[in-house]
Structure formats: C-alpha cells, structure tokens
Enzyme design. Sequence first.
Site, PDB file in Angstrom:
ATOM      1  N   LEU A   1     -17.531  -1.499   1.410  1.00  0.00           N
ATOM      2  CA  LEU A   1     -18.278  -0.495   0.637  1.00  0.00           C
ATOM      3  C   LEU A   1     -18.030  -0.658  -0.865  1.00  0.00           C
ATOM      4  O   LEU A   1     -18.280   0.263  -1.645  1.00  0.00           O
ATOM      5  CB  LEU A   1     -17.865   0.914   1.084  1.00  0.00           C
ATOM      6  CG  LEU A   1     -18.169   1.260   2.543  1.00  0.00           C
ATOM      7  CD1 LEU A   1     -17.561   2.601   2.936  1.00  0.00           C
ATOM      8  CD2 LEU A   1     -19.683   1.280   2.764  1.00  0.00           C
TER       9      LEU A   1
ATOM     10  N   SER B   1     -15.267  -0.624  -2.374  1.00  0.00           N
ATOM     11  CA  SER B   1     -14.318   0.464  -2.673  1.00  0.00           C
ATOM     12  C   SER B   1     -15.033   1.774  -3.039  1.00  0.00           C
ATOM     13  O   SER B   1     -14.641   2.467  -3.976  1.00  0.00           O
ATOM     14  CB  SER B   1     -13.336   0.039  -3.773  1.00  0.00           C
ATOM     15  OG  SER B   1     -12.558  -1.051  -3.342  1.00  0.00           O
ATOM     16  N   GLY B   2     -16.064   2.077  -2.288  1.00  0.00           N
ATOM     17  CA  GLY B   2     -16.735   3.375  -2.445  1.00  0.00           C
ATOM     18  C   GLY B   2     -18.089   3.303  -3.133  1.00  0.00           C
ATOM     19  O   GLY B   2     -18.937   4.170  -2.927  1.00  0.00           O
TER      20      GLY B   2
ATOM     21  N   LYS C   1     -22.297   7.601  -3.574  1.00  0.00           N
ATOM     22  CA  LYS C   1     -21.882   8.925  -4.075  1.00  0.00           C
ATOM     23  C   LYS C   1     -21.528   8.924  -5.568  1.00  0.00           C
ATOM     24  O   LYS C   1     -21.203   9.967  -6.099  1.00  0.00           O
ATOM     25  CB  LYS C   1     -20.717   9.460  -3.246  1.00  0.00           C
ATOM     26  CG  LYS C   1     -19.431   8.690  -3.335  1.00  0.00           C
ATOM     27  CD  LYS C   1     -18.409   9.322  -2.393  1.00  0.00           C
ATOM     28  CE  LYS C   1     -17.141   8.505  -2.329  1.00  0.00           C
ATOM     29  NZ  LYS C   1     -16.220   9.041  -1.337  1.00  0.00           N
TER      30      LYS C   1
ATOM     31  N   TYR D   1       0.847  -1.196   0.000  1.00  0.00           N
ATOM     32  CA  TYR D   1       0.000   0.000   0.000  1.00  0.00           C
ATOM     33  C   TYR D   1       0.889   1.254   0.000  1.00  0.00           C
ATOM     34  O   TYR D   1       1.448   1.644   1.019  1.00  0.00           O
ATOM     35  CB  TYR D   1      -0.925   0.038   1.223  1.00  0.00           C
ATOM     36  CG  TYR D   1      -1.921  -1.110   1.315  1.00  0.00           C
ATOM     37  CD1 TYR D   1      -2.174  -1.942   0.226  1.00  0.00           C
ATOM     38  CD2 TYR D   1      -2.616  -1.355   2.489  1.00  0.00           C
ATOM     39  CE1 TYR D   1      -3.083  -2.991   0.311  1.00  0.00           C
ATOM     40  CE2 TYR D   1      -3.546  -2.401   2.575  1.00  0.00           C
ATOM     41  CZ  TYR D   1      -3.764  -3.209   1.485  1.00  0.00           C
ATOM     42  OH  TYR D   1      -4.672  -4.238   1.578  1.00  0.00           O
TER      43      TYR D   1
HETATM   44  N1  LIG Z   1      -6.426  -8.202   1.385  1.00  0.00           N
HETATM   45  C1  LIG Z   1      -6.663  -7.589   0.267  1.00  0.00           C
HETATM   46  O1  LIG Z   1      -6.321  -8.068  -0.827  1.00  0.00           O
HETATM   47  C2  LIG Z   1      -7.379  -6.259   0.308  1.00  0.00           C
HETATM   48  C3  LIG Z   1      -7.874  -5.684  -0.886  1.00  0.00           C
HETATM   49  C4  LIG Z   1      -8.567  -4.481  -0.767  1.00  0.00           C
HETATM   50  C5  LIG Z   1      -8.742  -3.881   0.458  1.00  0.00           C
HETATM   51  N2  LIG Z   1      -8.222  -4.461   1.593  1.00  0.00           N
HETATM   52  C6  LIG Z   1      -8.367  -3.836   2.933  1.00  0.00           C
HETATM   53  O2  LIG Z   1      -9.696  -3.381   3.122  1.00  0.00           O
HETATM   54  C7  LIG Z   1      -9.705  -1.968   3.350  1.00  0.00           C
HETATM   55  C8  LIG Z   1     -10.928  -1.325   2.752  1.00  0.00           C
HETATM   56  O3  LIG Z   1     -11.027  -1.624   1.404  1.00  0.00           O
HETATM   57  P1  LIG Z   1     -11.357  -0.564   0.266  1.00  0.00           P
HETATM   58  O4  LIG Z   1     -10.581   0.664   0.493  1.00  0.00           O
HETATM   59  O5  LIG Z   1     -11.313  -1.277  -1.018  1.00  0.00           O
HETATM   60  O6  LIG Z   1     -12.871  -0.315   0.412  1.00  0.00           O
HETATM   61  P2  LIG Z   1     -14.120   0.179   1.127  1.00  0.00           P
HETATM   62  O7  LIG Z   1     -13.973   0.239   2.587  1.00  0.00           O
HETATM   63  O8  LIG Z   1     -15.136  -0.677   0.519  1.00  0.00           O
HETATM   64  O9  LIG Z   1     -14.259   1.645   0.511  1.00  0.00           O
HETATM   65  C9  LIG Z   1     -13.397   2.644   0.935  1.00  0.00           C
HETATM   66  C10 LIG Z   1     -13.575   3.930   0.145  1.00  0.00           C
HETATM   67  O10 LIG Z   1     -14.892   4.419   0.272  1.00  0.00           O
HETATM   68  C11 LIG Z   1     -14.872   5.817   0.499  1.00  0.00           C
HETATM   69  N3  LIG Z   1     -15.537   6.067   1.791  1.00  0.00           N
HETATM   70  C12 LIG Z   1     -15.366   5.445   2.984  1.00  0.00           C
HETATM   71  N4  LIG Z   1     -16.221   5.903   3.908  1.00  0.00           N
HETATM   72  C13 LIG Z   1     -16.968   6.840   3.270  1.00  0.00           C
HETATM   73  C14 LIG Z   1     -18.027   7.662   3.677  1.00  0.00           C
HETATM   74  N5  LIG Z   1     -18.523   7.606   4.910  1.00  0.00           N
HETATM   75  N6  LIG Z   1     -18.552   8.525   2.777  1.00  0.00           N
HETATM   76  C15 LIG Z   1     -18.099   8.587   1.522  1.00  0.00           C
HETATM   77  N7  LIG Z   1     -17.076   7.822   1.067  1.00  0.00           N
HETATM   78  C16 LIG Z   1     -16.524   6.962   1.939  1.00  0.00           C
HETATM   79  C17 LIG Z   1     -13.430   6.275   0.495  1.00  0.00           C
HETATM   80  O11 LIG Z   1     -13.097   6.678  -0.842  1.00  0.00           O
HETATM   81  P3  LIG Z   1     -12.838   8.145  -1.353  1.00  0.00           P
HETATM   82  O12 LIG Z   1     -12.659   9.060  -0.175  1.00  0.00           O
HETATM   83  O13 LIG Z   1     -11.654   8.014  -2.213  1.00  0.00           O
HETATM   84  O14 LIG Z   1     -14.034   8.460  -2.157  1.00  0.00           O
HETATM   85  C18 LIG Z   1     -12.674   4.985   0.747  1.00  0.00           C
HETATM   86  O15 LIG Z   1     -11.419   4.958   0.137  1.00  0.00           O
HETATM   87  C19 LIG Z   1      -8.378  -1.500   2.746  1.00  0.00           C
HETATM   88  O16 LIG Z   1      -7.963  -0.268   3.280  1.00  0.00           O
HETATM   89  C20 LIG Z   1      -7.457  -2.638   3.115  1.00  0.00           C
HETATM   90  O17 LIG Z   1      -7.051  -2.527   4.467  1.00  0.00           O
HETATM   91  C21 LIG Z   1      -7.562  -5.636   1.518  1.00  0.00           C
END
Ligand SMILES: NC(=O)c1ccc[n+]([C@@H]2O[C@H](COP(=O)([O-])OP(=O)(O)OC[C@H]3O[C@@H](n4cnc5c(N)ncnc54)[C@H](OP(=O)(O)O)[C@@H]3O)[C@@H](O)[C@H]2O)c1
Length: 314
Positions: A208, A210-211, A216, A58
């Site tokens: 979520l 990824s958003g 939004k 990351y």
């Molecule tokens: N093991 C793996 O292979 C793997 C793969 C993916 C993720 N992960 C882990 O899972 C975590 C979360 O995954 P993710 O980042 O894909 O997805 P997520 O939690 O599904 O979505 C996160 C994104 O949603 C937006 N967000 C979050 N809360 C919000 C709110 N209240 N209002 C509006 N937008 C909001 C933000 O994007 P913006 O601000 O950019 O709009 C944020 O980057 C990662 O950080 C990582 O630790 C692991």
Amino acid sequence: MEYRNLGSSDLKVSVIGYGAWGIGGAPFWKNEGDGNSLDSIKKAYDTGINFFDTAPVYGFGHSEELIGKAIKPFRDKLILATKCGLRWDKKSLASIRKDASRNSILEEVDQSLRRLDTDVIDLYQVHWPDAATEQQETMETLLEIQERGKIRHIGVSNYSAEQMRECLKFGKIISLQPKFNLLARDIQKDTVPVCVKNDIGIIAYSPLSSGVLTGKYDKSTKFTDWRSKGIIGTFSGEGFARNIEKVNRLKNIADEEGKTCAQTAINWVLRQEGITTALVGVKNPRQVEENRKAIGWEPSPEHREKIEEIFAPV
Ligand SMILES: NC(=O)c1ccc[n+]([C@@H]2O[C@H](COP(=O)([O-])OP(=O)(O)OC[C@H]3O[C@@H](n4cnc5c(N)ncnc54)[C@H](OP(=O)(O)O)[C@@H]3O)[C@@H](O)[C@H]2O)c1
C-alpha cells in the site's frame, strides 16, 4: 483465504501476510497501543492469515515480543518469519546499522528466538545487504544455524538481482522480500526474472506504499512519523502530489468496482508475475477485515488496462 507455495519450499503461505512493522511503534511509527495490535494479530489468524513477518529492529524488539505473545496458542499452525542484519546501539533511528557478519547473526538469532518465544524460526531473512560482509560469510552462517535447527528456511530482503545471484553460489534461498506496489515497480525489470528462474518466492512489502495507496491522504498531508524523514518523492514534494493524483484516479476505479482503494491496490500486487504474497501492514482489526477482501475477484479488463496506464513505470 488463498495459499501459495513459497518458492521451492514446502511452506504454504496465505497470499495476504501480516506485516508487523507498524505494531512495533517507535521509532518508526506512532505507538498506538498494544491492545489494538494484539487484536489485529488474532483477527488476522481468524481470517486465515498464516504468514507473519517481523524483524528485531521493528520497535527495537517490541514487534517480535508482541507477535510471540499473540501467536503462542496457535504457533504450530503458523509460518513465522523474522530477519537479521540490522543492529542498533542506542534505541534511536540514527544508530541503526547494517551487520550481516557471522558474530552478529549468531547473537541475533538467539535474541529473536527468545523474544518470539519459539524453538524455531520458519523463515529467517537478511534484512538488507551488508556491503561490509562477504555474502559467503553471511550464507555460511545461515546454513550453520539451519543445520542446528534454529531456522527452517533462508530468505533475503532488499537484494538486487546481482546480489541474489552471488548468494545462490553458496546455498539455497527460498524467498526475496522487496518493496513492491503500484508506485514502486522497479523489481519487475531485473529482479522478478531471477526469482522466477530460480524458484524464489516473492514476498511483496509495502503493497500500500506505506498507506499512500489506501487513498486516505491528500496533497496537504504532512506526516509526523518516519515518512516525514526526507524521503522526498514518495511522501513529500512534487512526487507525492503526483502520486496522490494517481491514487485519486485509482479511487474512482475502485468505487466503480465496489471495492476500496486499498483492496484494489493489494489485488493488483497479487496478480503480478512471480509474486507469492503481499505483506500488508496493519494496526487494528478493522484494517485486517478490509484488506482480506482484496482477493477472490478481478477488476474488469477495461479497469485493469486503465490501472496499467495510470501507474505505468516512468
Ligand atoms: N524488508 C523490509 O525492508 C521492509 C520494509 C518495509 C516493510 N516491510 C514489511 O512489510 C510490511 C508492510 O509494509 P508497510 O507497513 O510499509 O506498508 P503497507 O502495507 O504498504 O501500508 C501499511 C499502512 O497502511 C495503513 N493501512 C493498512 N490497511 C489499511 C486500510 N484497510 N485502511 C486504511 N489504512 C490502512 C496502515 O497505516 P495507519 O493505520 O498508520 O494509517 C498501515 O500501517 C511491514 O509491516 C513489514 O513486515 C519490510
């Protein structure tokens, strides 16, 4: 905040975990500034989040460094998770490769300890299964660094039910970190039952989508980060348009509940069988504040039924 035991371990993790992928910035995400990232980590800790997940890849070390710096004052109160098994040569997306071999893990764990500025990693996870390395070699190496006190517990990520069964022949894993959200429910068929049977905690990533499940975006959204890179179906094309229609219906339900779409989507994840915690990616304190209100309530039975109907696996 609520806390649950992670699998068979003594780790009590908050049901909302802090996902530190986004704060790593490039090459996956936009660089949004370390100030907001550091504030969001502090805010997460203040709201009772005690589980922080990062990975070397990351931001090519940047996420681990930020986490290490921000949690220093309260390190002993937290459960710190990172990963191994994804390496890079140049700092480019194209150069990222899987490597869960002994030599690679031995090198990686020391690098992570240094970047995180800590003596021990509470949960060390294999990021992706590496087909070129026998599970036995990977597991024996992890058990060796556990014995040496560098890591407390072993977990895996993105493993299938079959890959977990193979892994369990060589040692104990306490957790699986798979993708799991309303739009990605594959694990419910074969993987969740293996976890439940073997007391393996499930750390749901991308709750979520990824958003997308925040509501939004709309059908005309064009992503400029990793989401633009050909993952057709989830972030572009007809599949994306269909997902947006589903999310719009979720938004109506959320409105009627007096909640946001993001809160309703995270709430759903945490009500599913076998799920220990939802790893939510956040970039600023405002998002932490909103997401923490995803717990402590339940949609009405009618709304729960409607959500199932809208997001039924196809
Ligand atoms: N093991 C793996 O292979 C793997 C793969 C993916 C993720 N992960 C882990 O899972 C975590 C979360 O995954 P993710 O980042 O894909 O997805 P997520 O939690 O599904 O979505 C996160 C994104 O949603 C937006 N967000 C979050 N809360 C919000 C709110 N209240 N209002 C509006 N937008 C909001 C933000 O994007 P913006 O601000 O950019 O709009 C944020 O980057 C990662 O950080 C990582 O630790 C692991």
